[in-house]
Enzyme design. Structure first.
Site, PDB file in Angstrom:
ATOM      1  N   GLU A   1       0.834  -1.202   0.000  1.00 54.35           N
ATOM      2  CA  GLU A   1       0.000   0.000   0.000  1.00 54.35           C
ATOM      3  C   GLU A   1       0.867   1.251   0.000  1.00 54.35           C
ATOM      4  OE1 GLU A   1      -2.658   1.273  -0.530  1.00 54.35           O
ATOM      5  OE2 GLU A   1      -4.390   0.224   0.266  1.00 54.35           O
ATOM      6  N   ASP A   2       0.298   2.340  -0.492  1.00 55.28           N
ATOM      7  CA  ASP A   2       1.010   3.616  -0.385  1.00 55.28           C
ATOM      8  C   ASP A   2       0.781   4.257   0.979  1.00 55.28           C
ATOM      9  OD1 ASP A   2      -1.654   4.002  -0.988  1.00 55.28           O
ATOM     10  OD2 ASP A   2      -1.317   5.610  -2.435  1.00 55.28           O
TER      11      ASP A   2
ATOM     12  N   ARG B   1      -0.125  12.534  -8.630  1.00 54.74           N
ATOM     13  CA  ARG B   1       0.452  11.203  -8.408  1.00 54.74           C
ATOM     14  C   ARG B   1       1.897  11.136  -8.891  1.00 54.74           C
ATOM     15  NH1 ARG B   1      -3.593   7.423  -6.921  1.00 54.74           N
ATOM     16  NH2 ARG B   1      -5.608   7.722  -7.919  1.00 54.74           N
TER      17      ARG B   1
ATOM     18  N   ASP C   1      -4.442   4.783   6.509  1.00 58.69           N
ATOM     19  CA  ASP C   1      -5.024   5.951   7.174  1.00 58.69           C
ATOM     20  C   ASP C   1      -5.960   5.441   8.271  1.00 58.69           C
ATOM     21  OD1 ASP C   1      -6.246   8.372   7.766  1.00 58.69           O
ATOM     22  OD2 ASP C   1      -6.456   8.997   5.708  1.00 58.69           O
TER      23      ASP C   1
ATOM     24  N   PHE D   1      -3.044  15.945   4.843  1.00 56.00           N
ATOM     25  CA  PHE D   1      -3.335  15.299   3.557  1.00 56.00           C
ATOM     26  C   PHE D   1      -2.090  15.393   2.681  1.00 56.00           C
ATOM     27  CE2 PHE D   1      -5.095  14.660  -0.648  1.00 56.00           C
ATOM     28  CZ  PHE D   1      -6.001  13.631  -0.414  1.00 56.00           C
TER      29      PHE D   1
HETATM   30  C1  PRP Z   1      -6.064   5.231  -0.550  1.00 54.58           C
HETATM   31  C2  PRP Z   1      -4.796   4.469  -0.257  1.00 54.58           C
HETATM   32  C3  PRP Z   1      -5.297   3.292   0.529  1.00 54.58           C
HETATM   33  C4  PRP Z   1      -6.466   3.862   1.312  1.00 54.58           C
HETATM   34  C5  PRP Z   1      -6.033   4.143   2.733  1.00 54.58           C
HETATM   35  O1  PRP Z   1      -6.663   4.663  -1.665  1.00 54.58           O
HETATM   36  O2  PRP Z   1      -4.148   4.088  -1.432  1.00 54.58           O
HETATM   37  O3  PRP Z   1      -5.742   2.257  -0.324  1.00 54.58           O
HETATM   38  O4  PRP Z   1      -6.856   5.050   0.637  1.00 54.58           O
HETATM   39  O5  PRP Z   1      -7.074   4.652   3.512  1.00 54.58           O
HETATM   40  P1  PRP Z   1      -7.735   3.883   4.728  1.00 54.58           P
HETATM   41  O6  PRP Z   1      -6.653   3.336   5.606  1.00 54.58           O
HETATM   42  O7  PRP Z   1      -8.523   4.983   5.427  1.00 54.58           O
HETATM   43  O8  PRP Z   1      -8.647   2.825   4.195  1.00 54.58           O
HETATM   44  P2  PRP Z   1      -7.734   5.374  -2.635  1.00 54.58           P
HETATM   45  O9  PRP Z   1      -9.085   4.794  -2.364  1.00 54.58           O
HETATM   46  O10 PRP Z   1      -7.584   6.857  -2.526  1.00 54.58           O
HETATM   47  O11 PRP Z   1      -7.335   4.837  -4.076  1.00 54.58           O
HETATM   48  P3  PRP Z   1      -6.049   5.145  -4.999  1.00 54.58           P
HETATM   49  O12 PRP Z   1      -4.902   4.349  -4.411  1.00 54.58           O
HETATM   50  O13 PRP Z   1      -6.464   4.639  -6.338  1.00 54.58           O
HETATM   51  O14 PRP Z   1      -5.778   6.627  -4.980  1.00 54.58           O
END
Ligand code: PRP
Length: 171
Positions: free
Chosen positions: A96-97, A162, A100, A149
């Protein structure tokens, strides 16, 4: 939209190189590893991380949606794209990136365990430890960060930013 760099390209590359080496040494040598990138944000981190792993690693992708174009979590996780490889008996490293609330990682972890993986491990580049609403701790963390953020190196704001090569805070 003003932004301030909090993690430079150089800091990212050094930390990811160390993480890749550490992970590949800590997983038993007989394990068959599948690096599973959670699209889209983690794709930049994943490609750098697996190239820092000095052993063979298969790669696959999973896409989930939880945020849409908002800056706060909707709390809903939907599987948009399933992995293509047979994960039974494999050591799956979920990449994961950012973690949160923890909701996405917790649900992806559960989903992959149900696919019959022998072992599931998790790594996130960024960890917003103070923002957790569910009990989930990744096995490996690149950088713990505060609640701001952030964008860049895969992380977006409404699909922009990105491709920034460093991590910035949106102010
Ligand atoms: C972001 C990120 C994680 C998630 C983390 O994804 O890449 O998957 O949110 O948040 P959390 O711990 O509150 O669940 P996003 O839905 O923005 O998709 P993306 O990676 O395509 O931008």
């Amino acid at each position: 939209m003003p932004q301030r760099t909090i993690i430079t390209t150089d800091q990212l590359q050094k930390r990811i190189a160390d993480l890749g080496r550490q992970i590949s040494h800590e997983i038993p040598s007989e394990a068959e590893i599948v690096a599973l990138c959670v699209l889209k944000g983690a794709v930049f981190f994943m490609t750098d991380l697996v190239r820092a792993m000095d052993r063979d690693v298969a790669v696959d992708f999973l896409q989930v949606s939880s945020y849409g174009n908002d800056t706060t979590s909707s709390g809903v996780v939907t599987i948009l794209k399933e992995p293509q490889l047979d994960l039974r008996g494999k050591t799956v490293l979920i990449i994961e990136d950012i973690v949160d609330s923890g909701l996405t990682m917790r649900e992806v972890d559960r989903y992959i365990r149900n696919k019959g993986a022998a072992k599931v491990m998790t790594v996130t580049l960024l960890d917003k430890t103070a923002s957790r609403t569910v009990d989930f701790q990744p096995d490996y963390v690149g950088f713990p960060i505060g609640p701001d953020f952030v964008v860049g190196y895969g992380l977006d704001h409404a699909e922009s930013f990105r491709n920034l090569p460093e991590i910035r805070v949106v102010e």
